[in-house]
Design a protein around this motif. Structure first.
Motif, PDB file in Angstrom:
ATOM      1  N   LYS A   1       0.859  -1.187   0.000  1.00  0.00           N
ATOM      2  CA  LYS A   1       0.000   0.000   0.000  1.00  0.00           C
ATOM      3  C   LYS A   1       0.895   1.237   0.000  1.00  0.00           C
ATOM      4  N   THR A   2       0.988   1.870  -1.155  1.00  0.00           N
ATOM      5  CA  THR A   2       1.962   2.934  -1.367  1.00  0.00           C
ATOM      6  C   THR A   2       1.269   4.289  -1.464  1.00  0.00           C
ATOM      7  N   HIS A   3       1.703   5.239  -0.628  1.00  0.00           N
ATOM      8  CA  HIS A   3       1.089   6.567  -0.547  1.00  0.00           C
ATOM      9  C   HIS A   3       2.158   7.629  -0.778  1.00  0.00           C
ATOM     10  N   LEU A   4       1.919   8.518  -1.730  1.00  0.00           N
ATOM     11  CA  LEU A   4       2.833   9.621  -2.010  1.00  0.00           C
ATOM     12  C   LEU A   4       2.063  10.932  -1.873  1.00  0.00           C
ATOM     13  N   LEU A   5       2.534  11.812  -0.981  1.00  0.00           N
ATOM     14  CA  LEU A   5       1.929  13.129  -0.786  1.00  0.00           C
ATOM     15  C   LEU A   5       2.993  14.183  -1.032  1.00  0.00           C
ATOM     16  N   ILE A   6       2.763  15.036  -2.034  1.00  0.00           N
ATOM     17  CA  ILE A   6       3.730  16.075  -2.377  1.00  0.00           C
ATOM     18  C   ILE A   6       3.069  17.439  -2.272  1.00  0.00           C
ATOM     19  N   ASP A   7       3.877  18.456  -2.072  1.00  0.00           N
ATOM     20  CA  ASP A   7       3.337  19.806  -1.967  1.00  0.00           C
ATOM     21  C   ASP A   7       3.035  20.386  -3.345  1.00  0.00           C
ATOM     22  N   GLY A   8       1.903  21.055  -3.457  1.00  0.00           N
ATOM     23  CA  GLY A   8       1.475  21.579  -4.749  1.00  0.00           C
ATOM     24  C   GLY A   8       2.352  22.686  -5.287  1.00  0.00           C
ATOM     25  N   PHE A   9       3.010  23.420  -4.410  1.00  0.00           N
ATOM     26  CA  PHE A   9       3.905  24.491  -4.859  1.00  0.00           C
ATOM     27  C   PHE A   9       5.330  23.993  -5.023  1.00  0.00           C
ATOM     28  N   GLY A  10       5.853  23.304  -4.011  1.00  0.00           N
ATOM     29  CA  GLY A  10       7.227  22.825  -4.071  1.00  0.00           C
ATOM     30  C   GLY A  10       7.467  21.856  -5.212  1.00  0.00           C
ATOM     31  N   SER A  11       6.449  21.044  -5.531  1.00  0.00           N
ATOM     32  CA  SER A  11       6.583  20.031  -6.591  1.00  0.00           C
ATOM     33  C   SER A  11       5.810  20.428  -7.843  1.00  0.00           C
ATOM     34  N   ILE A  12       5.669  21.715  -8.068  1.00  0.00           N
ATOM     35  CA  ILE A  12       4.846  22.192  -9.177  1.00  0.00           C
ATOM     36  C   ILE A  12       5.408  21.760 -10.538  1.00  0.00           C
ATOM     37  N   ARG A  13       6.720  21.510 -10.598  1.00  0.00           N
ATOM     38  CA  ARG A  13       7.336  21.137 -11.892  1.00  0.00           C
ATOM     39  C   ARG A  13       7.299  19.643 -12.163  1.00  0.00           C
ATOM     40  N   LEU A  14       6.806  18.858 -11.219  1.00  0.00           N
ATOM     41  CA  LEU A  14       6.745  17.411 -11.457  1.00  0.00           C
ATOM     42  C   LEU A  14       5.652  17.107 -12.476  1.00  0.00           C
ATOM     43  N   PRO A  15       5.983  16.474 -13.608  1.00  0.00           N
ATOM     44  CA  PRO A  15       4.980  16.230 -14.652  1.00  0.00           C
ATOM     45  C   PRO A  15       3.863  15.305 -14.158  1.00  0.00           C
ATOM     46  N   LYS A  16       2.671  15.568 -14.643  1.00  0.00           N
ATOM     47  CA  LYS A  16       1.535  14.722 -14.286  1.00  0.00           C
ATOM     48  C   LYS A  16       1.759  13.289 -14.751  1.00  0.00           C
ATOM     49  N   SER A  17       2.550  13.122 -15.813  1.00  0.00           N
ATOM     50  CA  SER A  17       2.778  11.779 -16.353  1.00  0.00           C
ATOM     51  C   SER A  17       3.426  10.856 -15.314  1.00  0.00           C
ATOM     52  N   ILE A  18       4.278  11.405 -14.462  1.00  0.00           N
ATOM     53  CA  ILE A  18       4.911  10.573 -13.431  1.00  0.00           C
ATOM     54  C   ILE A  18       3.879  10.128 -12.402  1.00  0.00           C
ATOM     55  N   LEU A  19       2.973  11.037 -12.043  1.00  0.00           N
ATOM     56  CA  LEU A  19       1.931  10.678 -11.083  1.00  0.00           C
ATOM     57  C   LEU A  19       1.002   9.616 -11.672  1.00  0.00           C
ATOM     58  N   VAL A  20       0.651   9.763 -12.938  1.00  0.00           N
ATOM     59  CA  VAL A  20      -0.202   8.776 -13.608  1.00  0.00           C
ATOM     60  C   VAL A  20       0.520   7.435 -13.685  1.00  0.00           C
TER      61      VAL A  20
END
Length: 389
Positions: free
Chosen positions: A60-79
Motif C-alpha cells: 500500500k503505497t502513498h505519495l503526498l507532495i506539496d502543490g507548490f514545491g513540486s509544481i514542476r513534477l509532470p503529471k505523467s509521473i503521477l499517472v
C-alpha cells in the motif's frame, strides 16, 4: 521523549537516498512518503521507480507532495505511479503568484518516509539531485535520520493524519483507509531517547520552537545551530543572546550561497546584535547549506525540516526529530565542525561593522519586507513593534 530507539544520522543526500531506496525495496505492507520538492530528475525518477516496484508487489503505497514545491513534477509521473496501484495526492495544489493569502503560504514542508510502521526517515532532504541544484561539485549540506523503535508509531500516526485530512479535502474519503496488515512495533531497537515534533495549526503551533527554546535556556556549555533560512522571532533571538552572555558558546552556521536573497539579507540585519553578544557567525560557501539541525551541550540534538524563520515557525507543516543521546549529538557536532572548517567563513565583528552603508540599508529593508509579508498574510497578530515571529 520516548526510550528504546535507534536513531541513525544520515549526513548527506547520497547516504539518505541509498538507505531510503533499500527500505522501500524491503517494504511488504505499507509506505507513506511526504515531500515538499519531488523533481523529475535522476533522483526523482529513481525514487519513483522504487515506489512503483513496491506498489506492483502489493504494498500500500502513498505519495503526498506539496502543490507548490513540486509544481514542476509532470503529471505523467503521477499517472505512471497510479497505474501501478500507488495512491498519489497533492497538498494545496492550487497556487497563485499574485496573492499572500494564508492558503498559498501554508505548505507541506515536511520530508518523511515511513515503511511498514517499523522504520522511518525524517529530515530536510528533498527528492532532488543535490549536486545539480547547487551548481557545485559538492552536495548541499543537509541531514536526515533513520528511526527504528517505538518512536516510529508517532511518526506513522502523524503522516496518516495528514494523508487523511488531504484525502477528505480532495473529496477522496476512500483514500484515507489504512488497510495495513502491519502493526507498529513497540519492541526496543536501541537505547536512545527521542521525540517526534511537528508544527501545524491544529494543536502543534509552537512545538518545535518551544523545544528549541527550552534546550537553549538550559544550555550550559555550547549551542550549535545550522539553519538554511534564519530569521527567528524576538524570544528566540533573546534566548541566544542571553545564553552567550552567561558564558555559553553560541555558534551559528548560516548560508553563504543562497537561493533566496531576500531572506539572506534579512538575516544579516541581525548580525550586529549577535556579534555584540559574542555569538559566532559562520557563512557556508562550499555549496548551498540546506540543513536544519542543532546540537546543545553535546547531548541534545535535532534534525528535521524546520528552518528558524517565519515561514517554518508560523506557516508550514514541519517535522523534526529530537534526540537526547551523547554519541548521536557528538557525531552531528563533529559533522558541523568539519563543515565549518572546510567550507565556511567566520564573520568577525570588526569586519562586519565596516560593511558599506548600502549593504546595511538593504539588510534592514529586507528585514522589514519579510515582516510586512508575514503581517499581510495575517500570521502575526499581536506582535510588538520590532518583533519577528
Amino acid at each position: 521523549m520516548i526510550p528504546n530507539n535507534q536513531v541513525t544520522l544520515l549526513p548527506n543526500a547520497e547516504v539518505y537516498f541509498r538507505a531510503m531506496e533499500a527500505a522501500l525495496d524491503r517494504a511488504t505492507h505499507s509506505i507513506y512518503l511526504e515531500a515538499y520538492i519531488f523533481e523529475n530528475d535522476n533522483t526523482g525518477r529513481r525514487i519513483a521507480e522504487a515506489l512503483r516496484r513496491a506498489a506492483l508487489r502489493g504494498v500500500k503505497t502513498h505519495l503526498l507532495i506539496d502543490g507548490f514545491g513540486s509544481i514542476r513534477l509532470p503529471k505523467s509521473i503521477l499517472v505512471y505511479l497510479e497505474a501501478a496501484g500507488a495512491k498519489v495526492m497533492k497538498f494545496r495544489p492550487k497556487t497563485s503568484p499574485w496573492t499572500l493569502r494564508r492558503r498559498r503560504l501554508r505548505r507541506l514542508h515536511r520530508k518523511i518516509v515511513v515503511v511498514d510502521q517499523t522504520i522511518a526517515f525524517v529530515g530536510g532532504i528533498n527528492i532532488i539531485d543535490e549536486i545539480e541544484i547547487s551548481s557545485q561539485p559538492s552536495m548541499r549540506l543537509d541531514y536526515a535520520v533513520r528511526v527504528e523503535g517505538p518512536l516510529v508509531k508517532a511518526i506513522h500516526d502523524s503522516v496518516h493524519r495528514v494523508w487523511s485530512r488531504v484525502a477528505w479535502s480532495r473529496l477522496r474519503p476512500g483514500c484515507d483507509k489504512e488497510n495495513d496488515r502491519s502493526v507498529a512495533s513497540k519492541e526496543p531497537k536501541g537505547l536512545m531517547r527521542a521525540a517526534f515534533l511537528e508544527r501545524n495549526n491544529i494543536g502543534h503551533r509552537r512545538d518545535i520552537e518551544d523545544a528549541y527554546l527550552q534546550a537553549i535556556r538550559q544550555a550550559r556549555r555550547e549551542i550549535m545551530l545550522a539553519s538554511a533560512y534564519f530569521l527567528p522571532g524576538w524570544n528566540f533571538r533573546q534566548a541566544l543572546v542571553k545564553a552567550a552572555r552567561r558564558g555559553v558558546r553560541v555558534v551559528l552556521l548560516l548560508q553563504g550561497r543562497t537561493d533566496h536573497r531576500l531572506l539572506r539579507y534579512a538575516s544579516q540585519a541581525l548580525y550586529d546584535s549577535f556579534l555584540d553578544a559574542g555569538i559566532e557567525i559562520h557563512e557556508y560557501h562550499k555549496s548551498q547549506l540546506h540543513a536544519k539541525v542543532a546540537v546543545i551541550d553535546e547531548h541534545w540534538a535535532t534534525v528535521g525540516s524546520s528552518n528558524l524563520d517565519p515561514f517554518s515557525l508560523l506557516l508550514s507543516l514541519e517535522a523534526n526529530v529530537v534526540v537526547d543521546d551523547e554519541k548521536f549529538a557528538i557525531k552531528l557536532k563533529n559533522s558541523l565542525e568539519k563543515a565549518i572548517d572546510i567550507g565556511a567563513r567566520r564573520i568577525s565583528e570588526n569586519h562586519w561593522k565596516i560593511k558599506s552603508t548600502q549593504l546595511r540599508l538593504v539588510s534592514w529593508l529586507s528585514f522589514g519586507l519579510v515582516r510586512l509579508m508575514i503581517g499581510i498574510a495575517g500570521y502575526a497578530p499581536g506582535i510588538k513593534p520590532g518583533q519577528v515571529k
